[in-house]
Design an enzyme around this catalytic site. Sequence first.
Site, PDB file in Angstrom:
ATOM      1  CG  ASP A  57      -1.887  -1.122   1.257  1.00 50.11           C
ATOM      2  OD1 ASP A  57      -2.192  -1.658   0.180  1.00 50.11           O
ATOM      3  OD2 ASP A  57      -2.337  -1.479   2.360  1.00 50.11           O
ATOM      4  CG  ASP A  73      -2.926  -4.656  -1.827  1.00 50.47           C
ATOM      5  OD1 ASP A  73      -3.886  -4.787  -2.600  1.00 50.47           O
ATOM      6  OD2 ASP A  73      -2.999  -4.962  -0.628  1.00 50.47           O
ATOM      7  NE  ARG A  81     -10.073  -4.141  -4.082  1.00 58.34           N
ATOM      8  CZ  ARG A  81      -9.423  -4.990  -3.285  1.00 58.34           C
ATOM      9  NH1 ARG A  81      -8.454  -4.535  -2.510  1.00 58.34           N
ATOM     10  NH2 ARG A  81      -9.744  -6.266  -3.261  1.00 58.34           N
ATOM     11  CG  ASP A  97      -5.734  -0.459   0.810  1.00 58.57           C
ATOM     12  OD1 ASP A  97      -6.231   0.185  -0.124  1.00 58.57           O
ATOM     13  OD2 ASP A  97      -5.383  -1.647   0.719  1.00 58.57           O
TER      14      ASP A  97
END
Length: 516
Positions: free
Chosen positions: A161, A190, A243, A194
């Site tokens: 992240d 990733d 996302r 997040d």
Amino acid sequence: MKRSARRALVALTTGAVGAAIVAALPLPQASAAAVGSATGYASSNGGTTGGNGGATVRATTGTQIHQALCSRASSSTPITIEVSGTINHGNTTKVSGNSCNTAADRIELKEISNVTIIGVGGGAVFDQLGIHLRDSSNIIIQNVTVRNVKKSGSPTSNGGDAIGMESTVRNVWVDHVTLEASGGESEGYDGLFDMKDNTQYVTLSYSILRNSGRGGLIGSSESDTSNGFVTFHHNHYQNIDSRTPLLRGGIAHIYNNYYYSLNESGINSRAGARAKVENNYFQNSKDVLGTFYTDAAGYWQTAGNILDNVTWSSTSGENKPAGPGMASTTTVSVPYSYRLDGASCTPEVVRSTAGANTGIRTSSGSCTPTNPSPTTPAPTTPSTPGPATPTPTPSQPSGTNLSLGGGADGSSKAGGTSYGNVKDGNLSTYWSPSGTTGSISIKWGTATTVGRINIREVSSAVTSYRVLNADTGAVLKTGSGAGVISFTPASLKKVTFEITGASSTPRVAEFETYAS
């Protein structure tokens, strides 16, 4: 990941590792704090002020950032850390102290509060090194770039992240940052942004998120629904597979964002999440809102959004797109005041304000960018200069630079350079071939009409070239030098600039593409 986002950005290297003890690395004092004040949900729950009111220090390595945290009287003593230069694995070590809990492979903001990290001077780049917040509160991160953080391959950092928050995190404002990767999960990356395990009262504003398989999530699983109260506004999402964000439970407010090239899905509201989605601009994208890849439904309230060349999938068992009508399925009220720009002007406003090193400009709420208070001074400590800024090319093309929404590859790359540097909008980064000749390409997922390119060199080196339609091998143009090159417009998925002769190793800062 069904299809990885296509691009590459890259690593720079800096100097030696700093010592891992406080006394060995004195930090110069500075005199600034975050520019502006927190907006959205970060302004709730008592507000987010970061290190305001505390000492301000300067850091040019990750070790110095950790040292600054560990030098405080307590873990809650306010501090502003002004960062410049490139922060990477080579200059980031663990530092120990009673007011910190750091690690060598990431910037660790763990079990602390009242901290601001702000990029100053020529900019701050966290290269292949993520920023991790855990059990922390009242944090501001502003005017920095975080790029190419991996969870697999080498080196790895922060679970892949760019910025990750977990385990009882409260009141975080991330503003005017650039978060970018060079692909999706199969390439080792990733999420860019997040939040999980009880993270609340967060705002992401005026930021760029690009070239990644995953933009970010709120909640790590369908059972992790303790997160929420997150605002996303005036952000630019570019070339993201999915996302933007993924919501599992909680409430999110998503307004005045510019979404360009969402390849698989966009805002994914699941597991009872409720999102207020208003005055956003979605362009050249697929399934920009809905519940995807699950039976656990989420909900949304929509108003004022513009859909520009957006396509929709059919409803199936685990995929419930909100379009084409994007009708509301819930209502959401927010506890703070805010100013909405019109959706039609959102792309222009966001392009001129979002990201690191853009002057920390904001919007007046009337489609007009405004300038902030004077920014922080340039660093007083010496730094290694970057490559020279290319001389502007006469007769610059007008219109949209199509490269910003595409990927990049090439025949070879010299150490310390990357294909993706030619399409990052940054004239201080560049690609070089491994010798004096080679090729660099821009590519898209669908056919795109290109009739003009602009090759912006750091310094003139290219003496001869060919422009190729890489789909067919057809030669579109040959010539000498570089700069603005026009040819008969062609519909293609990949265009290549082939350097066939050069006086020295070429350094291409930007490979811009235009329809005409």
